[in-house]
Design a protein around this motif. Structure first.
Motif, PDB file in Angstrom:
ATOM      1  N   ASP A   1      35.596  50.418  70.500  1.00 50.13           N
ATOM      2  CA  ASP A   1      34.354  50.917  71.085  1.00 50.13           C
ATOM      3  C   ASP A   1      34.517  51.075  72.592  1.00 50.13           C
ATOM      4  O   ASP A   1      33.544  51.196  73.323  1.00 50.13           O
ATOM      5  N   LEU A   2      35.765  51.099  73.050  1.00 49.16           N
ATOM      6  CA  LEU A   2      36.051  51.238  74.475  1.00 49.16           C
ATOM      7  C   LEU A   2      35.882  52.692  74.906  1.00 49.16           C
ATOM      8  O   LEU A   2      36.415  53.606  74.270  1.00 49.16           O
ATOM      9  N   SER A   3      35.188  52.901  75.993  1.00 50.73           N
ATOM     10  CA  SER A   3      34.946  54.250  76.496  1.00 50.73           C
ATOM     11  C   SER A   3      36.079  54.690  77.411  1.00 50.73           C
ATOM     12  O   SER A   3      36.941  53.898  77.787  1.00 50.73           O
ATOM     13  N   GLY A   4      36.035  55.939  77.797  1.00 51.68           N
ATOM     14  CA  GLY A   4      37.025  56.502  78.703  1.00 51.68           C
ATOM     15  C   GLY A   4      37.004  55.871  80.080  1.00 51.68           C
ATOM     16  O   GLY A   4      37.925  56.065  80.867  1.00 51.68           O
ATOM     17  N   GLN A   5      35.978  55.104  80.386  1.00 47.09           N
ATOM     18  CA  GLN A   5      35.871  54.423  81.676  1.00 47.09           C
ATOM     19  C   GLN A   5      36.486  53.023  81.643  1.00 47.09           C
ATOM     20  O   GLN A   5      36.480  52.332  82.654  1.00 47.09           O
ATOM     21  N   GLU A   6      37.004  52.606  80.491  1.00 45.15           N
ATOM     22  CA  GLU A   6      37.508  51.245  80.326  1.00 45.15           C
ATOM     23  C   GLU A   6      39.027  51.209  80.204  1.00 45.15           C
ATOM     24  O   GLU A   6      39.588  50.618  79.277  1.00 45.15           O
ATOM     25  N   ASP A   7      39.702  51.814  81.190  1.00 43.38           N
ATOM     26  CA  ASP A   7      41.164  51.875  81.185  1.00 43.38           C
ATOM     27  C   ASP A   7      41.812  50.504  81.210  1.00 43.38           C
ATOM     28  O   ASP A   7      42.794  50.263  80.503  1.00 43.38           O
ATOM     29  N   LEU A   8      41.304  49.599  82.026  1.00 45.97           N
ATOM     30  CA  LEU A   8      41.881  48.256  82.116  1.00 45.97           C
ATOM     31  C   LEU A   8      41.785  47.534  80.776  1.00 45.97           C
ATOM     32  O   LEU A   8      42.756  46.916  80.329  1.00 45.97           O
ATOM     33  N   GLU A   9      40.649  47.651  80.112  1.00 44.93           N
ATOM     34  CA  GLU A   9      40.480  47.022  78.803  1.00 44.93           C
ATOM     35  C   GLU A   9      41.428  47.628  77.773  1.00 44.93           C
ATOM     36  O   GLU A   9      41.957  46.915  76.907  1.00 44.93           O
ATOM     37  N   MET A  10      41.671  48.942  77.870  1.00 47.96           N
ATOM     38  CA  MET A  10      42.624  49.586  76.962  1.00 47.96           C
ATOM     39  C   MET A  10      44.030  49.051  77.187  1.00 47.96           C
ATOM     40  O   MET A  10      44.778  48.826  76.234  1.00 47.96           O
ATOM     41  N   GLN A  11      44.387  48.863  78.451  1.00 47.88           N
ATOM     42  CA  GLN A  11      45.711  48.319  78.752  1.00 47.88           C
ATOM     43  C   GLN A  11      45.846  46.899  78.208  1.00 47.88           C
ATOM     44  O   GLN A  11      46.877  46.544  77.633  1.00 47.88           O
ATOM     45  N   GLU A  12      44.795  46.095  78.378  1.00 50.73           N
ATOM     46  CA  GLU A  12      44.827  44.723  77.869  1.00 50.73           C
ATOM     47  C   GLU A  12      44.944  44.704  76.347  1.00 50.73           C
ATOM     48  O   GLU A  12      45.678  43.895  75.784  1.00 50.73           O
ATOM     49  N   LEU A  13      44.226  45.599  75.678  1.00 47.08           N
ATOM     50  CA  LEU A  13      44.305  45.685  74.222  1.00 47.08           C
ATOM     51  C   LEU A  13      45.702  46.118  73.786  1.00 47.08           C
ATOM     52  O   LEU A  13      46.257  45.573  72.822  1.00 47.08           O
ATOM     53  N   THR A  14      46.296  47.057  74.482  1.00 49.42           N
ATOM     54  CA  THR A  14      47.653  47.504  74.148  1.00 49.42           C
ATOM     55  C   THR A  14      48.641  46.351  74.286  1.00 49.42           C
ATOM     56  O   THR A  14      49.521  46.171  73.439  1.00 49.42           O
ATOM     57  N   VAL A  15      48.494  45.546  75.330  1.00 49.57           N
ATOM     58  CA  VAL A  15      49.363  44.374  75.517  1.00 49.57           C
ATOM     59  C   VAL A  15      49.160  43.389  74.368  1.00 49.57           C
ATOM     60  O   VAL A  15      50.127  42.859  73.799  1.00 49.57           O
ATOM     61  N   GLU A  16      47.900  43.137  73.995  1.00 49.03           N
ATOM     62  CA  GLU A  16      47.607  42.216  72.893  1.00 49.03           C
ATOM     63  C   GLU A  16      48.221  42.711  71.584  1.00 49.03           C
ATOM     64  O   GLU A  16      48.858  41.941  70.848  1.00 49.03           O
ATOM     65  N   LEU A  17      48.058  43.991  71.296  1.00 52.95           N
ATOM     66  CA  LEU A  17      48.588  44.534  70.047  1.00 52.95           C
ATOM     67  C   LEU A  17      50.106  44.639  70.077  1.00 52.95           C
ATOM     68  O   LEU A  17      50.753  44.544  69.031  1.00 52.95           O
ATOM     69  N   ASN A  18      50.701  44.805  71.253  1.00 51.04           N
ATOM     70  CA  ASN A  18      52.155  44.731  71.388  1.00 51.04           C
ATOM     71  C   ASN A  18      52.653  43.395  70.856  1.00 51.04           C
ATOM     72  O   ASN A  18      53.622  43.337  70.100  1.00 51.04           O
ATOM     73  N   GLU A  19      51.978  42.328  71.225  1.00 49.59           N
ATOM     74  CA  GLU A  19      52.389  40.991  70.782  1.00 49.59           C
ATOM     75  C   GLU A  19      52.282  40.854  69.267  1.00 49.59           C
ATOM     76  O   GLU A  19      53.161  40.271  68.624  1.00 49.59           O
ATOM     77  N   VAL A  20      51.217  41.402  68.678  1.00 51.33           N
ATOM     78  CA  VAL A  20      51.030  41.331  67.226  1.00 51.33           C
ATOM     79  C   VAL A  20      52.141  42.105  66.515  1.00 51.33           C
ATOM     80  O   VAL A  20      52.797  41.576  65.613  1.00 51.33           O
ATOM     81  N   ILE A  21      52.355  43.348  66.925  1.00 50.56           N
ATOM     82  CA  ILE A  21      53.355  44.179  66.253  1.00 50.56           C
ATOM     83  C   ILE A  21      54.755  43.615  66.462  1.00 50.56           C
ATOM     84  O   ILE A  21      55.550  43.551  65.527  1.00 50.56           O
ATOM     85  N   ALA A  22      55.059  43.175  67.663  1.00 51.22           N
ATOM     86  CA  ALA A  22      56.385  42.601  67.936  1.00 51.22           C
ATOM     87  C   ALA A  22      56.637  41.368  67.077  1.00 51.22           C
ATOM     88  O   ALA A  22      57.742  41.188  66.558  1.00 51.22           O
ATOM     89  N   ALA A  23      55.622  40.532  66.915  1.00 48.65           N
ATOM     90  CA  ALA A  23      55.781  39.331  66.090  1.00 48.65           C
ATOM     91  C   ALA A  23      56.095  39.708  64.640  1.00 48.65           C
ATOM     92  O   ALA A  23      56.963  39.099  64.004  1.00 48.65           O
ATOM     93  N   HIS A  24      55.430  40.714  64.117  1.00 52.65           N
ATOM     94  CA  HIS A  24      55.652  41.128  62.727  1.00 52.65           C
ATOM     95  C   HIS A  24      56.942  41.927  62.569  1.00 52.65           C
ATOM     96  O   HIS A  24      57.517  41.944  61.484  1.00 52.65           O
ATOM     97  N   ALA A  25      57.405  42.573  63.623  1.00 52.74           N
ATOM     98  CA  ALA A  25      58.658  43.335  63.555  1.00 52.74           C
ATOM     99  C   ALA A  25      59.867  42.412  63.590  1.00 52.74           C
ATOM    100  O   ALA A  25      60.953  42.800  63.146  1.00 52.74           O
ATOM    101  N   GLY A  26      59.706  41.213  64.158  1.00 54.07           N
ATOM    102  CA  GLY A  26      60.795  40.244  64.188  1.00 54.07           C
ATOM    103  C   GLY A  26      61.992  40.652  65.019  1.00 54.07           C
ATOM    104  O   GLY A  26      63.122  40.312  64.696  1.00 54.07           O
ATOM    105  N   LYS A  27      61.756  41.366  66.122  1.00 49.81           N
ATOM    106  CA  LYS A  27      62.869  41.837  66.952  1.00 49.81           C
ATOM    107  C   LYS A  27      62.977  41.100  68.280  1.00 49.81           C
ATOM    108  O   LYS A  27      63.693  41.530  69.167  1.00 49.81           O
ATOM    109  N   GLY A  28      62.238  40.029  68.445  1.00 48.14           N
ATOM    110  CA  GLY A  28      62.312  39.276  69.689  1.00 48.14           C
ATOM    111  C   GLY A  28      61.302  39.760  70.713  1.00 48.14           C
ATOM    112  O   GLY A  28      60.350  40.466  70.397  1.00 48.14           O
TER     113      GLY A  28
END
Length: 145
Positions: A35-62
């Protein structure tokens, strides 16, 4: 898994399908609806970092870092890759898409990750997510969690 009729956004689903079609590596995907708007760039970056951690953990590549496409002529803006610290290998790629006033993030990654667990982990963090995988007939199947 549910049928394609359960997908929140059919157009986005079809576009994601085209990213997963057979290539050098087998891919799976997830569309994270925000529900993030186009004005919430910082929140989008934070979400991308959070989801990076989730995907990386499931990918098992370190450990991974996020490569931003903004400084790379091979990428478009709002396109990012998760890459391993050791060896600079591909882990995931995403595009942050502003659609009808809010962002959806389309991730794709190697299909050997535990898709069900990965999608459940994203959902458990409070995000609406659509799982996108190729079935045995190279047709797409999807379910919204």
């Amino acid at each position: 898994m549910s049928s394609q009729s359960d997908v929140i956004d059919d157009d986005l689903y079809r576009r994601t399908k085209s990213l997963l079609e057979p290539g050098d590596i087998d891919l799976a995907g997830a569309i994270v609806h925000t529900d993030l708007s186009g004005q919430e760039d910082l929140e989008m970056q934070e979400l991308t970092v959070e989801l990076n951690e989730v995907i990386a953990a499931h990918a098992g590549k370190g450990e991974t870092y996020i490569h931003a496409g903004n400084d790379d002529p091979n990428f478009s803006s709002n396109q990012f890759q998760g890459r391993t610290l050791d060896g600079d290998e591909f882990v995931w790629e995403c595009q942050q898409l502003l659609r009808e006033g809010t962002f959806d993030i389309v991730f794709y990654y190697e299909a050997d990750a535990d898709q069900e667990a990965l999608v459940e982990d994203i959902n458990d963090r409070g995000y609406d997510v659509t799982s996108v995988v190729l079935d045995e007939d190279d047709e797409m199947s999807a379910s919204e969690v």
